[in-house]
Every structure is written in C-alpha cells, then in structure tokens.
Design an enzyme around this catalytic site. Structure first.
Site, short mmCIF file in Angstrom:
data_model
loop_
_atom_site.label_atom_id
_atom_site.label_comp_id
_atom_site.label_asym_id
_atom_site.label_seq_id
_atom_site.Cartn_x
_atom_site.Cartn_y
_atom_site.Cartn_z
N TYR A 129 -27.38 111.13 80.78
CA TYR A 129 -27.31 112.68 80.86
C TYR A 129 -28.88 113.27 81.48
CZ TYR A 129 -22.99 114.06 78.99
OH TYR A 129 -21.60 114.48 78.64
N LYS A 203 -21.57 100.00 74.64
CA LYS A 203 -20.86 99.06 75.23
C LYS A 203 -21.90 97.77 75.76
CE LYS A 203 -17.34 98.04 78.37
NZ LYS A 203 -15.74 97.46 78.03
N ASP A 236 -14.41 101.17 74.41
CA ASP A 236 -12.96 101.17 74.76
C ASP A 236 -12.31 100.86 73.31
OD1 ASP A 236 -14.16 98.74 74.53
OD2 ASP A 236 -13.16 97.74 76.37
N ASP A 260 -19.74 112.04 74.25
CA ASP A 260 -19.01 113.20 74.73
C ASP A 260 -17.34 112.84 74.77
OD1 ASP A 260 -18.49 115.41 76.33
OD2 ASP A 260 -18.38 114.24 78.20
N ASP A 264 -13.89 114.27 72.23
CA ASP A 264 -12.61 114.92 72.58
C ASP A 264 -11.64 114.46 72.01
OD1 ASP A 264 -14.14 117.12 74.11
OD2 ASP A 264 -12.58 117.08 75.60
C1 IPM Z 1 -19.70 119.09 75.82
C2 IPM Z 1 -19.59 119.26 77.18
C3 IPM Z 1 -20.71 119.17 77.95
C4 IPM Z 1 -21.11 117.78 77.84
C5 IPM Z 1 -20.75 119.55 79.51
C6 IPM Z 1 -20.00 120.85 79.48
C7 IPM Z 1 -22.25 119.62 79.91
O1 IPM Z 1 -18.39 118.29 77.59
O2 IPM Z 1 -20.20 119.84 75.03
O3 IPM Z 1 -19.19 118.16 75.28
O4 IPM Z 1 -20.96 116.71 78.73
O5 IPM Z 1 -21.91 117.41 76.74
MN MN Z 2 -17.36 117.18 76.29
#
Ligand code: IPM
Ligand code: MN
Ligand code: NAD
Length: 372
Positions: A129, A203, A236, A260, A264
């Site tokens: 990042y 990793k 992974d 990140d 999710d």
């Molecule tokens: C998150 C989002 C952000 C990230 C993006 C929108 C910059 O996906 O907060 O998880 O990658 O951190």
């Molecule tokens: Mn995200």
C-alpha cells in the site's frame, strides 16, 4: 464523513444510535460533517485538502461511511481520501473483529457464535500500500527504464527493450518499525483480552525478503509474551482454515495486503459485509472508524443497506474515546435486535429498510440504557 454510495445511509443510522446512547448515558457528542467524496470531487476537483486534515486532527475520532463511485476513475477517491486519511494520521492498526452474532446466519455448516469469534489486526500503513511504483514504456522515463533494464537483465537475462515494451511495477515494503508496532499491538491485545493465541498470516515461503522479515520480527516480539501461544499460517492456507476451522483463531496479525483480502472473507463467515466493522487506530493520535465494506453502488439510495457494520464501528469509536460503557451498550442493543430477528435488512433475510433497522437498534439502546 458519510462519503459515497450507501455511505450516507449507513452513517445516518450510526449517528442516530450514537446520539441515542450519548443521551441515555449523559454525555455530549458534537458532530462536524465533511463533504469529501465523489460529488464534492466531481463538482470542485478537490479530494481532501490539507486544511481539512488539520482540522480533523483536532477531533477525537472520525466516523466514516465509504468512498468509491463508478463516475470516478478507479482509485482516485480510495487513494485520495480513504488511504490519505489512514496515512496522514498514521493509523497503523486496522482492527477488524470477526464475530458471528446470534441471530445472524453464517454460510459455514455447523458453526455457531462460539466458533466464530476472533480479532484480525491488519497492519495499515505499508506493504503493497505504500504507493511506490510506475509504468515504464519504451522510450519514456529513462531513469526508471535503466533501473529496470538492469534488474531484468540480472534476474531473467531479458532485454526490456526487445522483450518488454511496457511494464508496470509496484513495490512492497515491510519496515522494522512498521511491523514491530503492529505485531506488538496484536500480542498486547491477545494478552489484554485473554485470547492467548496469535496467528501470523503471511507468504514467507515465496515473498521471502519482505514476509521473511515480518516472521523474524514476529518471532522476536513473541518472546516478550511467553503466555501467548503462536502459530504461522500461509495466506492461501488461511483462507481454507477460516472456512474449515474458524474456532482455531483468537488474534490474527497480518501485513496490509493480505489483511485487506482475508477480512472480506472474515466478514462473510460472520454473516456478510453488512455486519463487519473496523477501526483504523493510531493509539497515540486520531483514529477513524468505518464499516469494512465499500460504497456498494448498486444499493445507493435504496434504503436497503445493512447499517449494523457502521453501528458496530460506532461502538468501537466509543470504546476508543473512553466511553466504554456506552460502547458495551451499543453492542448489547445490536445483539438483542439481531437475536430477535424481527427487524432485519434483506442481506440478513429480512424485509426491513436501513432506517428501520437503525431505528430499532437506537430504540433498544435507549430502552436497555435506562437501567444500564
Ligand atoms: C478496505 C478497502 C480499502 C483497502 C480500499 C478502498 C482502499 O478495501 O478498507 O478494506 O484496500 O484498504
Ligand atoms: Mn477491503
Ligand atoms: P463493497 O463492499 O462496496 O460491496 C460488495 C457487495 O457487498 C455489495 O455489492 C453488496 O452485495 C454487499 N454489501 C456491502 N455492504 C453492504 C451493506 N452495508 N449491506 C448489505 N450488503 C452490503 O465492495 P465493492 O463493490 O468491491 O466496491 C464498491 C466501491 O467501494 C469501490 O469503489 C471500492 O473501491 C470502494 N470501497 C471502499 C471502501 C471504503 O471506503 N472503506 C472499502 C471497500 C471498497
């Protein structure tokens, strides 16, 4: 800062609940609204001015919806607003709890609330990042081209001019200080919350320079926490273990990029992006609280989005600014409303709107707050 897409709708409910809790618990919250996001950018060309950052730095916390809009090129708002805030305030911890609440369905067969309850500590300022990279085209950017030509020649015996007309590259960096502060935070969190196991996700078997360094630092810091159990998982494999055995995890610490992605997945096992909250923390400075989901443009303005992730981020906000009891009250109200399964948005299997769910949680906050 409501931002884009469903941001304004979910932030409105977050504010509704925080206002309700401040009233019942007798403290005052003063909100300052910032317009930054797609509409403001399209109208003025401005993303996030330095003056606003300086002003925000004087506040106790930032409550943020989401940014991102199909009318703007990819990354402009995400980098220019969201990442700009995380970096400017050096919010080096992205704390993302993965918690299945009673009444919420997980797609994992036979797993219940007691199996899905862990904390992800995502390093939030470096790794892939950092934003250092570029595009090199034949005949352009001589300086970059010379560097890359040399690297390619040494590594692959390739001549960029003939074999690679155009290349793109993006660097990842792990610094000693950056990794240390995130890993130490994770160990301290494990210790303080009695979740005495920390799993490092990386990793290191392939990205040996960067993630090998991360592991080295992890191994050093763990010596300061002899009662905390430790484990390494490759990223992974961890996507498999999150699904198969989520009950193994207590605290997970991971560099930015994998953090990140796996959060999710973590959101899905706790019932979806609509319920997953996050905190961007600078324990010594200004922190920002937001749902981990984005602006979900397809739901914009439909009053369908789930506000729970944002309301739970509000609970993390209260906890961080020292209103611990209020934070617990909000969490309790969310838990009770979800457990009753009467007022739920479509993602949770209900037919209620964003504002109906926000109102139900706010009402519950006031109700149980009276005798809290
Ligand atoms: C998150 C989002 C952000 C990230 C993006 C929108 C910059 O996906 O907060 O998880 O990658 O951190
Ligand atoms: Mn995200
Ligand atoms: P997203 O998280 O916005 O949405 C993905 C899907 O998750 C949605 O289509 C929806 O089905 C579901 N979802 C998300 N939030 C929900 C909610 N509150 N209630 C119910 N369902 C919900 O991810 P995306 O579609 O990849 O990204 C959309 C935009 O948001 C992009 O511009 C992206 O860059 C941006 N983004 C911003 C942030 C942020 O500001 N923190 C985070 C992630 C993505």
């Amino acid at each position: 800062m409501p931002g884009d897409g469903i941001g304004p709708e979910v932030i409105a409910e977050g504010i509704r609940v925080l206002d309700a809790v401040s009233e019942v618990m007798n403290f005052e919250l003063n909100w300052v609204k910032y317009p930054f996001g797609a509409d403001h950018y399209l109208a003025t060309g401005e993303l996030l001015p330095e003056s606003a950052l300086q002003e925000m730095g004087k506040h106790k916390a930032i409550f943020m919806g989401a940014v991102g809009d199909p009318r703007c090129p990819e990354g402009v708002l995400e980098k220019g607003i969201l990442l700009a805030l995380r970096f400017y305030f050096d919010e080096y911890i992205n704390l993302r709890p993965v918690q299945l609440l009673e009444g919420v369905a997980t797609p994992l067969k036979d797993k219940t609330a007691k199996d899905i309850d862990f904390l992800v500590v995502r390093e939030n300022t470096e790794d892939m990042y950092i934003g250092i990279g570029g595009r090199v085209k034949k005949g352009k950017s001589r300086q970059n081209l010379e560097l890359l030509r040399t690297l390619y020649k040494i590594k692959f015996g390739l001549d960029i001019d003939s074999d690679h007309e155009e290349i793109a590259y993006q660097l990842m960096v792990i610094s000693k200080g950056g990794a240390e502060r995130a890993i130490r935070y994770a160990f301290q969190l494990a210790y303080d919350t009695g979740r005495k196991k920390v799993t490092s996700v990386d990793k290191a078997n392939v990205l040996t320079y960067t993630y090998g360094f991360w592991r080295e630092i992890f191994n050093k810091i763990k010596q300061d926490f002899p009662d905390v159990q430790t484990e390494f998982n490759y990223v992974d494999a961890v996507t498999m273990w999150f699904v198969k055995n989520p009950e193994w995890f207590k605290v997970v610490v991971t560099p930015n990029m994998f953090g990140d992605i796996i959060t999710d997945l973590g959101a899905m096992i706790q019932g979806g992006l609509g319920v997953a909250a996050g905190a961007n923390l600078n324990p010594e400075g200004t922190s920002m609280f937001e749902p981990i989901h984005g602006s979900a443009p397809k739901y914009k303005g439909l009053d369908k989005a789930n506000p729970v992730a944002t309301i739970m981020a509000g609970s993390l906000l209260l906890d961080t600014i020292g209103e611990k009891k209020a934070a617990t009250l909000v969490e309790k109200a969310v838990r009770e409303v979800l457990k009753q399964r009467k007022v739920l948005t479509p993602d949770l299997g209900g037919t209620s709107t964003t504002s109906q769910l926000g109102q139900a949680i706010s009402k519950k906050t006031t109700e149980i707050g009276a005798s809290f």
